[in-house]
Design an enzyme around this catalytic site. Structure first.
Site, mmCIF file in Angstrom:
data_model
loop_
_atom_site.group_PDB
_atom_site.id
_atom_site.type_symbol
_atom_site.label_atom_id
_atom_site.label_comp_id
_atom_site.label_asym_id
_atom_site.label_seq_id
_atom_site.Cartn_x
_atom_site.Cartn_y
_atom_site.Cartn_z
ATOM 1 N N HIS A 63 -0.115 -9.657 -5.888
ATOM 2 C CA HIS A 63 -1.625 -9.561 -6.124
ATOM 3 C C HIS A 63 -2.090 -10.505 -5.873
ATOM 4 C CE1 HIS A 63 -1.515 -7.473 -10.621
ATOM 5 N NE2 HIS A 63 -0.612 -8.212 -10.488
ATOM 6 N N ASP A 200 -1.431 -1.424 -1.250
ATOM 7 C CA ASP A 200 -0.673 0.274 -1.304
ATOM 8 C C ASP A 200 -0.824 0.979 -0.420
ATOM 9 O OD1 ASP A 200 0.412 -2.240 -3.457
ATOM 10 O OD2 ASP A 200 -0.355 -0.402 -4.915
HETATM 11 C C1 GAF Z 1 -1.105 -2.586 -7.723
HETATM 12 C C2 GAF Z 1 -2.392 -3.259 -6.684
HETATM 13 F F1 GAF Z 1 -2.437 -1.289 -6.524
HETATM 14 C C3 GAF Z 1 -2.155 -3.402 -5.273
HETATM 15 O O1 GAF Z 1 -3.087 -3.278 -4.507
HETATM 16 C C4 GAF Z 1 -1.446 -4.799 -5.611
HETATM 17 O O2 GAF Z 1 -2.649 -5.811 -5.837
HETATM 18 C C5 GAF Z 1 -0.975 -4.868 -6.601
HETATM 19 O O3 GAF Z 1 -0.887 -3.921 -8.013
HETATM 20 C C6 GAF Z 1 -0.091 -5.920 -6.759
HETATM 21 O O4 GAF Z 1 -0.351 -7.629 -5.566
HETATM 22 O O5 GAF Z 1 0.347 -1.892 -6.564
#
Ligand code: GAF
Length: 420
Positions: A63, A200
């Site tokens: 996050h 991601d």
């Molecule tokens: C999900 C989101 F898609 C990522 O961008 C990231 O914020 C994650 O949660 C938390 O770290 O996978």
């Protein structure tokens, strides 16, 4: 990669059980690509392009991406595969093996809000590419997913990136990888409804075998850090899925935005939570609602942990890296409140196992997986033992995967080698 439990994705409808069974159990990419090619041709009889993109596990930095911060994910050897063939009209016809369902869309009518259907992903990716001025050709698509869905291993981003790669190659478009990553993120915001960060899609595209990827989510500069060969990333799937996850995710993001707005009045230089130190936060704690303060504290401390973890990886200090993982989990549990009792239990159980340096929840949270840093020679025993103890405590059989960091998205080299 070794599979604790074979992924459940199916490629073929129930009427074709033989090939379906084969693809569910293939362990190498060559065989998957061959089977996907022959299945695509059974359905569509055209030349095929095959692209694939991996899921990911995040080692640390949760996050923080949408707060301009630091993250350290690694791609893992579960892939989403897309076989694509060009059509002469303006249609996109997609078949998902996972849902055993076909969807047809027109390239001229892709707009509209999220429909809460798997087709949002390919509608969104195609729409976003076109909105950015890239003219797509019509396509037949067969999608095969190995990344466990709803497990926090980023099946969504792997699908988006594989689709974007397939659609652009098929249409003869040359986009930079970074543009492709940003468009996939936008597709998720606008067509799926999750205001995700960039982690991601970035690692699905830029991940490298044997390496963790340390990303500065502001500058988008990254560094590939070798994962020592005597360590394994063991992923424990709690098998808990949180239905409200995307709503909760957007709420967390909103809390961070509230924090930035309130702190900005006192710290005018600050653009994001990335820009402040814990001392700044403590000093202006009184201007923040209690919950917002805790959300901000997680982000500020997590960014520092990622930087320390990067140094620990560089000096091969697995013990320090592991401690930072435990601290990260505690912060996600107590300050960010995105863990759940099953994830907490998995971390607790892991901490008593031999050869485990650290453990934490990974991904957005509210269920899904933990990532465990384990000495290679202890990984198999850990896999068996934690599965047993977790099942005993919860009645749930977890899936435990022993992973190595894998390669990011690619086009299959033999595509179209035997055109029909
Ligand atoms: C999900 C989101 F898609 C990522 O961008 C990231 O914020 C994650 O949660 C938390 O770290 O996978």
């Amino acid at each position: 990669m070794q599979f604790g439990v074979a992924p459940k994705a199916r490629l073929m409808p129930r009427s074709k059980p033989r090939k379906e069974a084969m693809i569910g159990s293939v362990l190498n990419r060559e065989s998957t690509a061959d089977l996907l090619t022959s299945l695509f041709r059974e359905k569509f009889r055209t030349k095929v392009h095959i692209c694939f993109a991996p899921g990911r596990v995040n080692l640390i930095g949760e996050h923080t991406d949408y707060n301009d911060g630091f993250v350290m994910p690694a791609a893992i050897g579960f892939y989403t595969w897309v076989a694509a063939g060009r059509r002469q009209d303006r249609e996109l016809r997609a078949y998902s093996g996972l849902y055993d369902e076909k969807v047809t869309l027109s390239l001229d009518e892709l707009s509209g809000p999220p429909r809460r259907h798997w087709s949002d992903f390919f509608r969104g990716v195609a729409a976003t590419l076109q909105e950015a001025g890239h003219n797509l050709a019509g396509a037949n698509l067969v999608i095969h997913g190995e990344v466990p869905v709803g497990a926090g291993l980023s099946s969504s981003a792997s699908l988006e990136v594989a689709l974007a790669l397939a659609l652009t190659r098929l249409s003869g478009l040359a986009l930079s990888r970074l543009e492709l990553v940003k468009l996939c993120q936008r597709a998720e915001h606008e067509y799926v409804g999750t205001r995700c960060g960039i982690m991601d899609q970035f690692v699905a595209s830029f991940g490298a075998a044997g390496h963790a990827l340390m990303l500065d989510c502001r500058s988008l500069e990254y560094q590939l850090l070798p994962v020592p060969e005597d360590l394994r990333l063991v992923v424990c799937n709690s098998m808990v899925r949180h239905e409200l996850a995307s709503g909760e995710y957007n709420l967390r993001r909103h809390d961070c935005e509230t924090g930035i707005k309130l702190l900005h009045a006192h710290l005018p230089e600050m653009r994001a939570l990335r820009d402040i130190e814990i001392q700044d936060l403590e000093r202006y704690k009184h201007v923040l609602p209690e919950q917002v303060y805790h959300r901000c504290r997680h982000v500020v401390t997590e960014n520092r942990r990622v930087l320390k973890a990067a140094s620990a990886l560089e000096t091969k200090d697995a013990a320090l890296f592991g401690q930072l993982m435990y601290q990260s989990h505690a912060s996600l549990r107590d300050d960010y409140e995105v863990s759940c009792k099953e994830l907490d239990l998995l971390v607790e159980l892991a901490s008593h196992e031999a050869g485990v340096y650290g453990a934490r929840m990974t991904g957005g949270g509210f269920g899904g997986c933990t990532v465990n840093l384990v000495r290679a020679e202890c990984a198999a025993l850990f896999q068996a033992h934690i599965a047993q103890t977790y099942r005993k405590e919860t009645g749930i059989a977890p899936a435990v995967y022993i992973c190595e960091a894998a390669q990011g998205a690619e086009a299959w080299p033999h595509q179209g080698s035997t055109p029909v």
